[in-house]
Scaffold this motif. Structure first.
Motif, mmCIF file in Angstrom:
data_model
loop_
_atom_site.group_PDB
_atom_site.id
_atom_site.type_symbol
_atom_site.label_atom_id
_atom_site.label_comp_id
_atom_site.label_asym_id
_atom_site.label_seq_id
_atom_site.Cartn_x
_atom_site.Cartn_y
_atom_site.Cartn_z
ATOM 1 N N ILE A 118 0.855 -1.182 0.000
ATOM 2 C CA ILE A 118 0.000 0.000 0.000
ATOM 3 C C ILE A 118 0.891 1.232 0.000
ATOM 4 O O ILE A 118 1.881 1.301 0.744
ATOM 5 C CB ILE A 118 -0.937 0.034 1.231
ATOM 6 N N ILE B 139 -6.503 -0.982 4.291
ATOM 7 C CA ILE B 139 -5.806 -0.113 3.345
ATOM 8 C C ILE B 139 -5.662 1.288 3.925
ATOM 9 O O ILE B 139 -4.602 1.922 3.815
ATOM 10 C CB ILE B 139 -6.558 -0.085 1.997
ATOM 11 N N ALA C 106 -2.371 0.302 -4.533
ATOM 12 C CA ALA C 106 -2.223 -1.086 -4.096
ATOM 13 C C ALA C 106 -1.298 -1.802 -5.077
ATOM 14 O O ALA C 106 -1.529 -1.782 -6.284
ATOM 15 C CB ALA C 106 -3.585 -1.775 -4.045
#
Length: 387
Positions: free
Chosen positions: A308, A336, A360
């Protein structure tokens, strides 16, 4: 027996987003048109006519996603701020992006090409590479068939470059736009490729272009003739060797038929510059929304992510990125968000921000969910909380 010379095609749709819009609004053909910004939809009148927003009336921080060739002739181009473009082309028509329509046309043109050639590398919504080496037929006739198939399926034109490799084909697809077809062998390198500026080589960005210009290297031909030692001194051995190969049209990369994405990202440019302290609530909401959208994108594509990252552009246009590797892959919005916040803790946030993005990476196919496992229900912490 020698293997046949490769025939690699690069197909690039012409002003793709704008061309899709012209299918919906044919009355705009021939006019300068830019796509980008926010909600400035056409307004229908009682007589059936439509009124369109003009670039001169735009106020905000949006950028041009694409522009018709008529708008480009006035100096407005992709990536340019809409406010700046308004000074160059105030009367240009302004339309918002419509990604559902663009993705639909993208699927149509790729399916049409697949009906002609078997080996295709997907490079994004509006471009592909095609290996024509083992396809029957003369090169020009084959490329013309592909162009017609795309036209029949979408109503849109494309430009194609066919050469022995991907690097040269990418350059050639841009030489005769729009609706171009350029076929080039290695014997045409000096005439068609070497006079071009070095930035036409995919992989030579603005920084490298500026460094080469400081060395009095402006064209691809000048790069081809440059002293390898000089290039190595300024660019390092690996990149210097690649520069020389690229200038001589050397590229052995194969067509990659796998469509596995390397990363998925979401970002937004703010209508006004925001500050981490004075605009904490607004930034918190934006970050949460971006992470929720990213998680949905990752899940929809069937992946989970172990990497991330965040991207910030400050008011002086400096771009900063920070990345974090997770212990386990995730597609959960809260996870996230927590990782994005950890990345933000490593960035000094004294200056105002123009853009925020989340990314991502290290993607892997998602395993089936455990029965009843909750998703996206973790604590959504505020921007700056706990920092």
């Amino acid at each position: 027996m020698h293997a046949p010379e490769r025939r690699i095609a690069h197909l690039d749709m012409d002003a793709f987003y704008a061309s899709v819009e012209l299918l919906r609004y044919p009355e705009l053909r021939g006019l300068p048109l830019v796509i980008g910004g926010g909600a400035h939809q056409p307004v229908s009148a009682a007589d059936g006519s439509r009124r369109f927003a003009r670039l001169r009336d735009y106020v905000g921080r949006g950028v041009i996603t694409t522009a018709t060739y008529e708008a480009r002739a006035l100096g407005a181009g992709s990536g340019m701020g809409l406010m700046k473009a308004a000074r160059l082309a105030p009367e240009a028509i302004l339309l918002p992006v419509n990604f559902d329509a663009y993705r639909h046309c993208s699927r149509l043109f790729k399916a049409a090409v697949a009906g002609v050639a078997a080996t295709i590398e997907d490079r994004g919504i509006d471009e592909i590479y095609i290996d024509l080496t083992d396809e029957p037929g003369e090169t020009r006739a084959l490329a013309t068939r592909i162009k017609q198939a795309v036209k029949d399926a979408t109503g849109l034109s494309c430009s194609i470059g066919v050469t022995p490799n991907k690097l040269l084909s990418k350059i050639c697809s841009d030489l005769d736009k729009p609706d171009g077809l350029t076929i080039l062998g290695m014997d045409g390198l000096a005439e068609r490729i070497w006079p071009l500026p070095v930035r036409k080589i995919n992989g030579i960005g603005p920084k490298a272009t500026a460094k080469l210009a400081a060395l009095e290297i402006h064209t691809i031909g000048e790069l081809a003739g440059a002293d390898p030692v000089l290039l190595q001194e300024h660019f390092g051995r690996t990149y210097a060797l690649w520069l020389k190969d690229a200038a001589h049209g050397v590229d052995a990369r194969a067509i990659a038929t796998s469509s596995e994405p390397q990363s998925i990202s979401r970002e937004t440019t703010f209508e006004r510059d925001l500050h981490a302290r004075g605009d904490r609530a607004a930034l918190s909401a934006i970050l949460m929304e971006l992470c929720a959208q990213l998680a949905a994108d990752v899940r929809r594509k069937g992946y989970a992510s172990r990497g991330i990252g965040v991207k910030l552009r400050f008011d002086d246009f400096q771009i900063v990125t920070r990345n974090l590797t997770l212990a386990e892959p995730t597609d959960d919005a809260a996870a996230i968000l927590r990782a994005a916040r950890e990345c933000l803790k490593r960035v000094p946030l004294e200056r105002r921000l123009r853009l925020l993005g989340v990314r991502a990476s290290a993607l892997s196919p998602r395993l089936p969910e455990a029965a009843g496992a909750p998703r996206g229900q973790g604590e959504l912490l505020l921007w700056g909380e706990g920092a």
